[in-house]
Design a protein around this motif. Structure first.
Motif, mmCIF file in Angstrom:
data_model
loop_
_atom_site.group_PDB
_atom_site.id
_atom_site.type_symbol
_atom_site.label_atom_id
_atom_site.label_comp_id
_atom_site.label_asym_id
_atom_site.label_seq_id
_atom_site.Cartn_x
_atom_site.Cartn_y
_atom_site.Cartn_z
ATOM 1 N N ILE A 188 0.377 -1.037 0.105
ATOM 2 C CA ILE A 188 -0.118 -0.096 -0.004
ATOM 3 C C ILE A 188 0.998 0.813 -0.296
ATOM 4 O O ILE A 188 1.957 1.427 0.926
ATOM 5 C CB ILE A 188 -0.776 -0.352 1.347
ATOM 6 N N LYS A 189 0.787 2.163 -1.222
ATOM 7 C CA LYS A 189 1.985 3.393 -0.922
ATOM 8 C C LYS A 189 1.817 3.982 -0.035
ATOM 9 O O LYS A 189 0.910 4.718 0.451
ATOM 10 C CB LYS A 189 1.126 4.069 -2.469
ATOM 11 N N GLY A 190 2.600 4.393 0.961
ATOM 12 C CA GLY A 190 3.120 5.779 1.598
ATOM 13 C C GLY A 190 2.696 4.103 3.380
ATOM 14 O O GLY A 190 2.936 5.511 3.962
ATOM 15 N N HIS A 191 2.271 3.434 2.918
ATOM 16 C CA HIS A 191 2.141 2.713 4.297
ATOM 17 C C HIS A 191 3.013 1.190 4.474
ATOM 18 O O HIS A 191 2.839 0.755 5.139
ATOM 19 C CB HIS A 191 0.620 2.415 4.504
ATOM 20 N N GLY A 192 3.411 0.581 2.981
ATOM 21 C CA GLY A 192 4.678 -0.206 2.709
ATOM 22 C C GLY A 192 3.543 -1.817 3.029
ATOM 23 O O GLY A 192 2.303 -1.682 2.732
ATOM 24 N N THR A 224 -1.142 -14.819 -9.606
ATOM 25 C CA THR A 224 -2.109 -14.531 -9.067
ATOM 26 C C THR A 224 -2.813 -13.781 -10.494
ATOM 27 O O THR A 224 -3.276 -13.180 -11.212
ATOM 28 C CB THR A 224 -2.274 -13.382 -7.818
ATOM 29 N N ILE A 225 -1.943 -12.121 -10.694
ATOM 30 C CA ILE A 225 -2.093 -11.728 -12.109
ATOM 31 C C ILE A 225 -2.445 -11.956 -12.660
ATOM 32 O O ILE A 225 -3.037 -12.247 -13.884
ATOM 33 C CB ILE A 225 -1.033 -10.049 -12.274
ATOM 34 N N GLU A 226 -1.429 -13.049 -13.263
ATOM 35 C CA GLU A 226 -1.269 -14.068 -14.399
ATOM 36 C C GLU A 226 -3.149 -14.764 -14.535
ATOM 37 O O GLU A 226 -3.878 -14.649 -15.251
ATOM 38 C CB GLU A 226 -0.481 -15.213 -14.498
ATOM 39 N N TYR A 227 -3.868 -14.992 -13.441
ATOM 40 C CA TYR A 227 -4.721 -15.854 -13.262
ATOM 41 C C TYR A 227 -6.239 -15.317 -13.465
ATOM 42 O O TYR A 227 -7.252 -15.487 -13.985
ATOM 43 C CB TYR A 227 -4.813 -16.553 -12.052
ATOM 44 N N ASN A 273 -2.061 -1.463 -8.653
ATOM 45 C CA ASN A 273 -1.034 -1.787 -8.581
ATOM 46 C C ASN A 273 -0.349 -3.002 -8.230
ATOM 47 O O ASN A 273 0.585 -3.075 -8.879
ATOM 48 C CB ASN A 273 -0.105 -0.380 -6.710
ATOM 49 N N ASN A 274 -0.944 -3.217 -7.593
ATOM 50 C CA ASN A 274 -0.401 -4.905 -7.152
ATOM 51 C C ASN A 274 -1.230 -5.485 -8.306
ATOM 52 O O ASN A 274 -0.346 -7.420 -8.300
ATOM 53 C CB ASN A 274 -1.878 -5.358 -5.893
#
Length: 328
Positions: free
Chosen positions: A126-130, A318-321, A152-153
């Motif tokens: 999470i941007k800004g929070h790690g 996960t992205i590919e799926y 983004n993820n």
């Protein structure tokens, strides 16, 4: 060429073993004094360090790109709209969180609707929070940060969003006079413990009222915990949409009123109506439902006392799926 290969091998060993190389003032004494003068030794030391740094940095860049999936672009396609559905809840301190997250994919080319559930404990950046649980992003920065975090993820463009306040969830269900469900004895027992006896249907099923339906979708204390909860939500939503296709015409105005009363969205009225028409014309007949993370490419672990139990994922798989299911 041999020198480059040697330096590359050296850099790999350093990166893999995390060894720090320190060149002291007497570096030239480490090699035969007959090979180098003091000047050549210093020069050799400098050139070697430059080459090592060069290849080490390149390897880090490649490895980071792979791990962070920086080589995969956020994907979108004409005719395919991804709408982020969020079930938002507030605790006793009025602190809002995204308790339920789904991607609704509307494919106007094939006239299909797909739903992909995203488990709230999924461990993401999470941007800004790690690295945190994905549902924390909504608490940190609202719908904008949640959208950015998912994009983004998982590298899928979010075109629109719709947030349903759980306070109004029960009211929406009541428009249908409840939702007919098949539930287990264990589920029945825990629901009736808090929300009273569940009505039976003519075919020996159960009809959940608004409060009972909301609780059914939020149960985590029995069965498979968070995993079972997601399956209940999918099962419930499929049944609710089935009943929506057969809703009486006289109830449609009240249904629309209740939905808009408790829903916040960036979609215009025309787009909303179009999706509704597509659904009623058959897009929802064969509703395809998926869930991420995938069991084979994720693992539930206790990260720390502060972050608690999370689901770590293989992002690339996960992205590919997700891309395969959404854009096929």
């Amino acid at each position: 060429m041999k020198r480059c290969v040697l330096f590359m091998l050296f850099a790999i060993i350093i990166s893999t073993m995390k060894v720090t190389v320190v060149f002291g003032e007497d570096y030239n004494r480490l090699v035969s004094p007959h090979m180098f003068s003091d000047v050549d030794g210093v020069k050799f030391k400098f050139n070697t360090q430059v080459e090592v740094d060069k290849y080490t940095n390149e390897l880090k860049r490649v490895f980071n790109s792979f791990n962070n999936c920086g080589d995969i672009k956020v994907r979108s396609e004409k005719g395919i709209k991804n709408i982020l559905l969020v079930g938002a809840d507030k605790d006793e301190y009025n602190f809002s969180r995204s308790d339920t997250m789904m991607l609704m994919t509307v494919n106007s080319k094939k006239n299909t609707i797909k739903l992909t559930s995203i488990m709230r404990d999924t461990y993401v950046y999470i941007k800004g929070h790690g690295y945190e649980k994905i549902n924390h992003s909504y608490a940190y920065g609202g719908i904008k940060l949640l959208k950015d975090t998912i994009q983004n993820n998982f590298k899928v463009k979010i075109d629109n969003y719709a947030i349903v306040d759980f306070e109004g969830f029960a009211s929406i269900v009541e428009v249908f006079d409840g939702v007919e469900m098949e539930i287990t004895d264990e589920e029945k027992e825990v629901i009736e413990k808090y929300y009273g006896e569940i009505d039976r249907t003519e075919d020996e099923g159960y009809n959940l009222n608004g409060e009972q339906a909301l609780y059914y979708c939020r149960i985590r204390a029995i069965g498979q915990g968070s995993y079972g909860r997601v399956e209940r939500q999918k099962k419930f939503l499929k049944q609710l949409l089935k009943q929506a296709q057969n809703i009486e015409l006289t109830k449609i105005p009240k249904f629309i009123t209740e939905v808009y009363k408790y829903t916040s969205t960036d979609m215009g009225l025309i787009d909303t109506v179009k999706i509704g028409v597509d659904f009623l014309q058959g897009a929802g007949n064969e509703l395809e439902q998926y869930r991420i993370p995938l069991d084979d490419y994720s693992e539930g672990v206790m990260v720390s006392k502060q972050k608690g139990w999370v689901i770590k994922i293989d992002r690339r798989k996960t992205i590919e799926y997700l891309h395969e299911k959404i854009f096929e």
